[in-house]
Scaffold this motif. Structure first.
Motif, PDB file in Angstrom:
ATOM      1  N   LYS A 176      -7.705   2.833  -8.476  1.00 43.88           N
ATOM      2  CA  LYS A 176      -6.475   3.433  -9.048  1.00 43.88           C
ATOM      3  C   LYS A 176      -5.262   2.773  -8.160  1.00 43.88           C
ATOM      4  CE  LYS A 176      -4.384   8.260  -9.575  1.00 43.88           C
ATOM      5  NZ  LYS A 176      -4.089   7.708 -10.851  1.00 43.88           N
ATOM      6  N   ASP A 177      -4.521   2.319  -9.299  1.00 45.00           N
ATOM      7  CA  ASP A 177      -3.554   1.575  -8.661  1.00 45.00           C
ATOM      8  C   ASP A 177      -1.925   2.615  -8.675  1.00 45.00           C
ATOM      9  OD1 ASP A 177      -1.819  -0.588  -7.560  1.00 45.00           O
ATOM     10  OD2 ASP A 177      -1.774  -1.613  -9.541  1.00 45.00           O
ATOM     11  N   CYS A 178      -1.807   3.228  -7.691  1.00 38.87           N
ATOM     12  CA  CYS A 178      -0.742   4.016  -7.566  1.00 38.87           C
ATOM     13  C   CYS A 178      -0.785   4.380  -6.199  1.00 38.87           C
ATOM     14  CB  CYS A 178      -0.816   5.249  -8.540  1.00 38.87           C
ATOM     15  SG  CYS A 178      -2.140   6.564  -8.043  1.00 38.87           S
ATOM     16  N   LYS A 179       0.603   4.603  -5.859  1.00 36.38           N
ATOM     17  CA  LYS A 179       1.132   5.153  -4.609  1.00 36.38           C
ATOM     18  C   LYS A 179       0.857   6.459  -4.145  1.00 36.38           C
ATOM     19  CE  LYS A 179       4.506   3.587  -0.862  1.00 36.38           C
ATOM     20  NZ  LYS A 179       5.687   2.825  -0.826  1.00 36.38           N
ATOM     21  N   THR A 180       0.210   6.916  -3.085  1.00 36.48           N
ATOM     22  CA  THR A 180      -0.022   8.191  -2.872  1.00 36.48           C
ATOM     23  C   THR A 180       1.084   9.092  -2.301  1.00 36.48           C
ATOM     24  OG1 THR A 180      -2.522   7.743  -2.091  1.00 36.48           O
ATOM     25  CG2 THR A 180      -1.482   9.779  -1.451  1.00 36.48           C
ATOM     26  N   THR A 181       1.306  10.080  -2.860  1.00 35.81           N
ATOM     27  CA  THR A 181       2.936  10.777  -2.780  1.00 35.81           C
ATOM     28  C   THR A 181       2.438  12.142  -1.936  1.00 35.81           C
ATOM     29  OG1 THR A 181       3.738  10.006  -4.756  1.00 35.81           O
ATOM     30  CG2 THR A 181       4.477  12.005  -3.570  1.00 35.81           C
ATOM     31  N   ILE A 182       2.760  12.151  -0.833  1.00 33.10           N
ATOM     32  CA  ILE A 182       2.833  13.441   0.009  1.00 33.10           C
ATOM     33  C   ILE A 182       4.278  14.064   0.141  1.00 33.10           C
ATOM     34  CG2 ILE A 182       2.658  14.186   2.652  1.00 33.10           C
ATOM     35  CD1 ILE A 182       0.917  11.588   3.230  1.00 33.10           C
ATOM     36  N   SER A 183       4.099  15.299  -0.517  1.00 35.31           N
ATOM     37  CA  SER A 183       5.301  16.120  -0.531  1.00 35.31           C
ATOM     38  C   SER A 183       5.552  17.128   0.380  1.00 35.31           C
ATOM     39  CB  SER A 183       5.628  16.850  -1.968  1.00 35.31           C
ATOM     40  OG  SER A 183       5.234  15.747  -2.896  1.00 35.31           O
ATOM     41  N   ILE A 184       6.679  17.279   1.116  1.00 30.74           N
ATOM     42  CA  ILE A 184       6.827  18.293   2.165  1.00 30.74           C
ATOM     43  C   ILE A 184       7.640  19.213   1.598  1.00 30.74           C
ATOM     44  CG2 ILE A 184       7.413  18.805   4.465  1.00 30.74           C
ATOM     45  CD1 ILE A 184       7.170  15.812   5.107  1.00 30.74           C
ATOM     46  N   LEU A 185       7.327  20.488   1.675  1.00 28.49           N
ATOM     47  CA  LEU A 185       8.089  21.821   0.868  1.00 28.49           C
ATOM     48  C   LEU A 185       8.372  22.689   2.023  1.00 28.49           C
ATOM     49  CD1 LEU A 185       9.176  23.127  -1.639  1.00 28.49           C
ATOM     50  CD2 LEU A 185       6.775  24.349  -1.712  1.00 28.49           C
ATOM     51  N   PRO A 186       9.888  22.868   2.494  1.00 30.09           N
ATOM     52  CA  PRO A 186      10.352  23.798   3.355  1.00 30.09           C
ATOM     53  C   PRO A 186      10.149  25.217   2.789  1.00 30.09           C
ATOM     54  CG  PRO A 186      11.906  22.096   3.259  1.00 30.09           C
ATOM     55  CD  PRO A 186      10.985  21.954   2.120  1.00 30.09           C
ATOM     56  N   LEU A 187       9.752  26.062   3.492  1.00 32.04           N
ATOM     57  CA  LEU A 187       9.170  27.604   2.939  1.00 32.04           C
ATOM     58  C   LEU A 187       9.989  28.410   3.671  1.00 32.04           C
ATOM     59  CD1 LEU A 187       7.717  29.520   0.926  1.00 32.04           C
ATOM     60  CD2 LEU A 187       5.937  29.285   2.567  1.00 32.04           C
TER      61      LEU A 187
ATOM     62  N   ALA B 210       3.441  22.848   2.746  1.00 36.86           N
ATOM     63  CA  ALA B 210       4.623  23.619   2.896  1.00 36.86           C
ATOM     64  C   ALA B 210       4.680  23.794   4.416  1.00 36.86           C
ATOM     65  CB  ALA B 210       4.494  24.922   2.325  1.00 36.86           C
ATOM     66  N   VAL B 211       5.892  23.894   5.121  1.00 36.96           N
ATOM     67  CA  VAL B 211       6.186  23.868   6.555  1.00 36.96           C
ATOM     68  C   VAL B 211       7.130  25.137   6.456  1.00 36.96           C
ATOM     69  CG1 VAL B 211       6.049  21.751   7.124  1.00 36.96           C
ATOM     70  CG2 VAL B 211       8.168  22.440   6.183  1.00 36.96           C
ATOM     71  N   THR B 212       7.210  26.279   7.555  1.00 36.20           N
ATOM     72  CA  THR B 212       7.850  27.345   7.617  1.00 36.20           C
ATOM     73  C   THR B 212       8.173  27.532   9.279  1.00 36.20           C
ATOM     74  OG1 THR B 212       7.910  29.629   7.020  1.00 36.20           O
ATOM     75  CG2 THR B 212       5.741  28.845   7.799  1.00 36.20           C
ATOM     76  N   MET B 213       8.896  28.348   9.200  1.00 33.88           N
ATOM     77  CA  MET B 213       9.463  28.693  10.679  1.00 33.88           C
ATOM     78  C   MET B 213       8.804  30.063  11.318  1.00 33.88           C
ATOM     79  SD  MET B 213      11.364  26.635  12.425  1.00 33.88           S
ATOM     80  CE  MET B 213      12.581  25.697  12.527  1.00 33.88           C
ATOM     81  N   ILE B 214       8.015  30.537  10.237  1.00 33.57           N
ATOM     82  CA  ILE B 214       7.416  32.007  10.270  1.00 33.57           C
ATOM     83  C   ILE B 214       6.053  31.821  10.754  1.00 33.57           C
ATOM     84  CG2 ILE B 214       7.316  34.316   9.415  1.00 33.57           C
ATOM     85  CD1 ILE B 214       9.496  33.393   7.648  1.00 33.57           C
TER      86      ILE B 214
END
Length: 477
Positions: A96-107, A205-209
């Motif tokens: 598979k010739d595609c760039k892996t995407t890591i998405s960070i979601l502030p929650l 997802a990242v959170t402060m809680i």
């Protein structure tokens, strides 16, 4: 009683494999210097580069969880040659010739830049300026994004626009021991699965809680779910317990769950105004812990299981002290798994990590984007450019049907919008201060020695020659 340590032959088999295919791949993929570095892990029980797992506390992970481990061959067969869920068919990920995407979601609520409590005076010196930028709600998020870009090296890392807890609609409670709010991590994973798009291989997802996985559990640092038969998945983790301020104030028991008359949850109790006093101070300890748990959880999304062979980022942890003992680097077995998934150059990745721990990466990013043309221009300017273009410059050979093939495909509408803006990255990087890196000192020294070892093709270095003099080199925090 402590669990039985892995034998050297078990480590070697887990790294190199037992089949001719795995062994041949090992010889072809890595240079002599890298192979000599990795061989240290199965030639001695404990060295300055790779140490044996120790269980010094009765509540340590391996004393309560029976794990069989995951060899490279097992990983390759189960994760890299199966069905690619994102493509909707049977396809080898190696092809598979595609760039892996890591998405960070502030929650949920995050402190704004003006409210961010950043303890970095001892690191920045004269260069410490109180500059802010609204692109990131928290300096910590920018530092985490840049660290993930370096750690996963060939992957694309994007920061998404924050979402509110009301949108997620997960349960929350007050922990009986801490008196603090907690979010249901399992329900958050369900939300992430529903909203994850095909172009997002990993959505974290990242959170402060604080978090809990199910009612019977006290808490959890983070939780991740992988896609069966492929790499990628969803994950959630919290910064809450990664700063000592949390443990100093957890007996105040001030939080109260609010509900509407119909019994539904009222999320206004977890607003920015209500949570501001609980936001942790951003210092080197918090950043180091957050970087480790972030990369640990994302590695799970790539299909890596807990490591039982030697001290490694992928070791399981039951408590904060054990998490602090866990090093930020991957052992050779887990490094080979990640390299097979992302196809990066091991030496170049180590060099990039050394730059990050030295804050050199900030200058590299600024210089890179300074050379690029801005991508956001007024639509009127674009129309003028198209009108003045020469027909010869835009004419293409071929029939009308072949000309249509040059048309750029329309982008799929994503459910989460990224906040990255190419023409403002250089300015943004210059405004965000260097991360507090004092606690990364041992890791920086480890990286420098590893790079010198590889470049010298296994020539003895300070660490390998003076192991007894520096036994604490990877015992971080």
């Amino acid at each position: 009683m402590p669990t039985k340590s892995m034998t050297l032959s078990q480590r070697k088999r887990a790294l190199i494999g037992s089949s001719n295919f795995a062994r041949a791949m090992y010889r072809e993929q890595y240079s002599s210097g890298i192979r000599k570095l990795m061989s240290i892990s199965y030639k001695t029980p404990s060295s300055a580069f790779f140490k044996e797992i120790t269980n010094s506390d009765p509540s340590d992970w391996l004393l309560h969880h029976k794990e069989e481990g995951q060899t490279f061959e097992q990983y390759f067969k189960s994760c890299l040659t199966g069905v690619n869920f994102n493509s909707g068919g049977c396809e080898s990920l190696k092809e598979k010739d595609c760039k892996t995407t890591i998405s960070i979601l502030p929650l949920g609520p995050f402190p704004s830049c003006n409210e961010t409590k950043c303890d970095n005076s001892e690191t920045y010196g004269e260069n410490n300026q109180s500059k802010t930028n609204s692109t990131y709600p928290n300096y910590l998020l920018f530092w985490l994004k840049s660290y993930c870009e370096t750690f996963f090296h060939t992957a694309k890392v994007e920061m998404l626009s924050p979402v509110t807890l009301k949108e997620v609609a997960c349960d929350y409670r007050v922990n009986e021991f801490t008196g603090r709010f907690q979010l249901n991590a399992s329900q958050i994973l369900d939300y992430l699965r529903r909203t994850k798009t095909p172009c997002q291989q990993c959505l974290v997802a990242v959170t402060m809680i604080d978090l809990f996985p199910k009612p019977s559990w006290n808490f959890v640092f983070g939780l991740a779910s992988t896609i069966r038969g492929s790499v990628g998945g969803v994950g959630i983790f919290s910064f809450c317990r990664y700063n000592n301020d949390f443990y100093e104030t957890w007996s105040l028991r001030e939080d109260v769950v609010r509900k509407y008359p119909d019994g539904s949850l009222d999320y206004s109790a977890l607003s920015n105004e209500q949570m501001e006093k609980q936001f942790p101070r951003i210092n080197g300890i918090l950043l180091l812990r957050a970087c480790k748990v972030m990369t640990h959880e994302v590695c799970h999304m790539f299909g890596l299981k807990h490591c039982i062979y030697m001290q490694c980022l992928m070791n399981g942890t039951n408590h904060l002290q054990e998490s602090d003992r866990r090093p930020p680097q991957l052992c050779p077995v887990c490094l080979r798994k990640l390299q097979a998934a992302l196809n990066f150059d091991v030496l170049e990745r180590y060099k990039a990590l050394l730059k990050w721990t030295s804050s050199i990466y900030r200058k590299d990013v600024s210089d890179t984007y300074d050379k690029k043309q801005p991508t956001h221009r007024p639509s009127s300017t674009k129309r003028k450019e198209r009108a003045s273009a020469s027909p010869k410059k835009i004419k293409r050979k071929g029939s009308a049907s072949s000309q249509r093939s040059f048309k750029a495909p329309s982008r799929a509408i994503t459910k989460h919008r990224t906040t990255d803006c190419v023409d403002s990255v250089s300015d943004m990087v210059s405004q965000i201060p260097c991360p507090p890196l004092k606690e990364f000192g041992n890791y920086k020294l480890w990286l420098r020695e590893v790079i010198e070892f590889i470049l010298s093709n296994g020539k003895p270095t300070f660490l390998s020659c003076h192991e007894d003099e520096t036994p604490q080199i990877v015992d971080l925090v």
